[in-house]
Write a protein that holds these residues in place. Structure first.
Motif, PDB file in Angstrom:
ATOM      1  N   GLY A 161      -1.735  26.618  83.229  1.00 45.33           N
ATOM      2  CA  GLY A 161      -1.407  27.655  84.140  1.00 45.33           C
ATOM      3  C   GLY A 161      -2.285  27.990  85.014  1.00 45.33           C
ATOM      4  O   GLY A 161      -2.101  28.916  86.225  1.00 45.33           O
ATOM      5  N   ALA A 162      -3.488  28.128  84.741  1.00 44.07           N
ATOM      6  CA  ALA A 162      -4.607  28.728  85.340  1.00 44.07           C
ATOM      7  C   ALA A 162      -4.883  28.285  86.876  1.00 44.07           C
ATOM      8  O   ALA A 162      -5.068  29.123  87.746  1.00 44.07           O
ATOM      9  N   LYS A 163      -4.534  26.899  87.031  1.00 44.72           N
ATOM     10  CA  LYS A 163      -4.596  26.486  88.342  1.00 44.72           C
ATOM     11  C   LYS A 163      -3.364  27.024  89.356  1.00 44.72           C
ATOM     12  O   LYS A 163      -3.537  27.611  90.623  1.00 44.72           O
ATOM     13  N   VAL A 226      -2.678  40.118  82.201  1.00 49.15           N
ATOM     14  CA  VAL A 226      -2.167  39.793  81.148  1.00 49.15           C
ATOM     15  C   VAL A 226      -2.526  38.306  80.458  1.00 49.15           C
ATOM     16  O   VAL A 226      -3.012  38.302  79.223  1.00 49.15           O
ATOM     17  N   LEU A 227      -2.575  37.394  81.054  1.00 48.33           N
ATOM     18  CA  LEU A 227      -2.790  35.991  80.825  1.00 48.33           C
ATOM     19  C   LEU A 227      -4.241  35.952  80.366  1.00 48.33           C
ATOM     20  O   LEU A 227      -4.613  35.386  79.188  1.00 48.33           O
ATOM     21  N   ALA A 294     -13.388  32.984  88.060  1.00 55.86           N
ATOM     22  CA  ALA A 294     -13.486  33.159  86.514  1.00 55.86           C
ATOM     23  C   ALA A 294     -12.213  32.231  85.789  1.00 55.86           C
ATOM     24  O   ALA A 294     -12.424  32.009  84.591  1.00 55.86           O
ATOM     25  N   LEU A 295     -11.159  31.896  86.498  1.00 55.24           N
ATOM     26  CA  LEU A 295     -10.272  30.862  86.292  1.00 55.24           C
ATOM     27  C   LEU A 295     -10.786  29.433  85.833  1.00 55.24           C
ATOM     28  O   LEU A 295      -9.978  28.451  85.365  1.00 55.24           O
ATOM     29  N   HIS A 296     -11.927  29.313  86.512  1.00 58.03           N
ATOM     30  CA  HIS A 296     -12.509  27.972  86.542  1.00 58.03           C
ATOM     31  C   HIS A 296     -13.860  27.963  86.038  1.00 58.03           C
ATOM     32  O   HIS A 296     -15.112  27.540  86.626  1.00 58.03           O
ATOM     33  N   PRO A 297     -14.040  28.306  84.811  1.00 60.98           N
ATOM     34  CA  PRO A 297     -15.361  28.669  84.251  1.00 60.98           C
ATOM     35  C   PRO A 297     -16.351  27.339  84.345  1.00 60.98           C
ATOM     36  O   PRO A 297     -15.789  26.321  84.167  1.00 60.98           O
ATOM     37  N   ARG A 298     -17.738  27.638  84.592  1.00 65.15           N
ATOM     38  CA  ARG A 298     -18.575  26.449  84.376  1.00 65.15           C
ATOM     39  C   ARG A 298     -19.620  26.911  83.489  1.00 65.15           C
ATOM     40  O   ARG A 298     -20.279  27.907  83.617  1.00 65.15           O
ATOM     41  N   VAL A 299     -19.594  26.061  82.373  1.00 59.78           N
ATOM     42  CA  VAL A 299     -20.447  26.288  81.016  1.00 59.78           C
ATOM     43  C   VAL A 299     -21.772  25.343  81.251  1.00 59.78           C
ATOM     44  O   VAL A 299     -21.679  24.430  81.599  1.00 59.78           O
TER      45      VAL A 299
END
Length: 309
Positions: A161-163, A226-227, A294-299
Motif C-alpha cells: 500500500g506504500a505506492k 499510522v501506517l 520516505a515511502l520508497h527507501p534507498r538502502v
C-alpha cells in the motif's frame, strides 16, 4: 554514505531560497505591489531600478526586491549545479546531475512568467501559475536534498500500500494547493490595490471546497502516519524511523496550517496570517516531498568481499 558537505549545503540553501521567494512574493501580493514596477525586465521605462521621488509609494521597492531575490536564487542554483558536476562523490551520480538542472530551468521559466504577469496586469491565471510553479520548485528542491542524502540504489516499498499512499498524498496535496491559489485569487489579496478581487466567483463556495480538500488531505496524512508508525514497530530500521519523522512533520505542519487557515478566515484575512499561511503551504509541500520519498527507501548496497583460499 558519504555526502559532500558543500553540495548538500548548497542544496539546502536552494530549498530555503525557493521558500523565501514565495514569502517575498506573498509580500508583493499582500501589499498590493504587483504592479509596483510597470515594466519588465526594467522596472520603469528606461530604468532598471525604482527611482526615489517624494510622491513615490513603497510598492516599486517591494516588487523590485522580489525580483532581486530571483538573482540570488539563480546564483545559488548555478553554484549547486557546478558542485554537483565537479565535487566528489556527487559527480559520479547521473540521477543527481539531472535533478540539479531543474531548479535553474524552473527559475528561468518563472522569470518569463513573472514578466508576463506584469504585461497582462496581474491576470489571476498567470499570477496563480506563478505561485504553483514556485511550489513545484520547492517540491523538486526538497526531493533533491533528499536524494543527495541517500544512495542511488533502486527504491523499495516498505509495506503493502506504500505506492497507493504515495499517490494519495501527492494527489490530495496538489488539489489542496491549487484550490488554495484559486481562493487567494478570488479574495482581497490579488496584488493590486486598484482591483483587489480578480476571480469573479463565489468566494464562500470556493473557500468551502478548499476546506474540504484540506480535510481530505488531513485524512490521508493521518492514515499515512499510522501506517509508517506500525511498520516502524514491526520492522524497526533507520529507514522506517526516518519515515516516521517525515510523516510526523507532515502532520505537524498540517495542523498548524489548518489552525492558521481557520483563524485567518474568522478574522477577515489579516495580511500577517495570510503570509503565514503561504509560508506554511511551502513547508507542507516540502514535507510531502520528503514523506513520499520516505515511502520508497534507498538502502546502501552491500559490498560483498571475495575470500580466496
Amino acid at each position: 554514505m558519504h555526502v559532500d558537505r558543500t553540495t548538500r549545503n548548497l542544496a539546502i540553501a536552494n530549498l530555503i531560497a525557493q521558500i523565501g521567494i514565495i514569502v517575498t512574493g506573498g509580500l508583493v501580493r499582500l501589499t498590493g505591489s504587483g504592479l509596483g514596477c510597470s515594466q519588465w525586465p526594467l522596472c520603469e521605462p528606461g530604468q532598471f531600478t525604482p527611482q526615489f521621488q517624494e510622491e513615490s509609494s513603497i510598492h516599486p521597492y517591494i516588487e523590485f526586491g522580489n525580483r532581486t531575490l530571483t538573482g540570488v536564487l539563480t546564483v545559488i542554483a548555478v553554484l549547486l549545479l557546478i558542485a554537483v558536476y565537479k565535487r566528489q562523490p556527487t559527480a559520479s551520480r547521473p540521477p543527481i546531475k539531472k535533478l540539479a538542472w531543474l531548479p535553474l530551468i524552473g527559475i528561468a521559466i518563472q522569470a518569463v512568467v513573472g514578466g508576463i504577469t506584469v504585461l497582462v496586469d496581474l491576470h489571476p491565471a498567470v499570477v496563480g501559475s506563478h505561485m504553483l510553479i514556485s511550489l513545484g520548485l520547492v517540491a523538486i528542491s526538497a526531493y533533491l536534498v533528499w536524494r543527495i542524502d541517500h544512495p542511488d540504489t533502486a527504491p523499495s516499498l516498505p509495506f503493502p500500500g506504500a505506492k497507493i499512499l504515495t499517490a494519495a498524498i501527492g494527489l490530495t496535496s496538489a488539489v489542496l494547493v491549487i484550490l488554495g491559489v484559486i481562493v487567494t485569487g478570488a479574495g482581497p489579496h490579488s496584488g493590486d490595490d486598484e482591483a483587489p478581487y480578480r476571480w469573479a466567483m463565489d468566494t464562500v463556495a470556493i473557500t468551502r471546497l478548499h476546506s474540504l480538500s484540506a480535510w481530505l488531505f488531513t485524512l490521508v496524512a493521518i492514515i499515512g502516519l499510522v501506517l509508517v508508525i506500525r511498520h516502524a514497530k514491526t520492522s524497526p530500521s533507520p529507514e522506517s524511523a526516518t519515515a516516521v519523522k517525515a510523516w510526523g512533520l507532515i502532520m505537524a505542519i498540517t495542523i498548524a496550517e489548518g489552525v492558521v487557515g481557520y483563524v485567518q478566515h474568522l478574522t477577515n484575512l489579516p495580511e500577517a496570517l495570510v503570509l503565514t499561511h503561504m509560508f506554511l503551504a511551502s513547508l507542507l509541500v516540502m514535507a510531502v516531498a520528503w514523506g513520499a520519498s520516505a515511502l520508497h527507501p534507498r538502502v546502501e548496497a552491500e559490498v560483498k568481499e571475495t575470500v580466496t583460499a
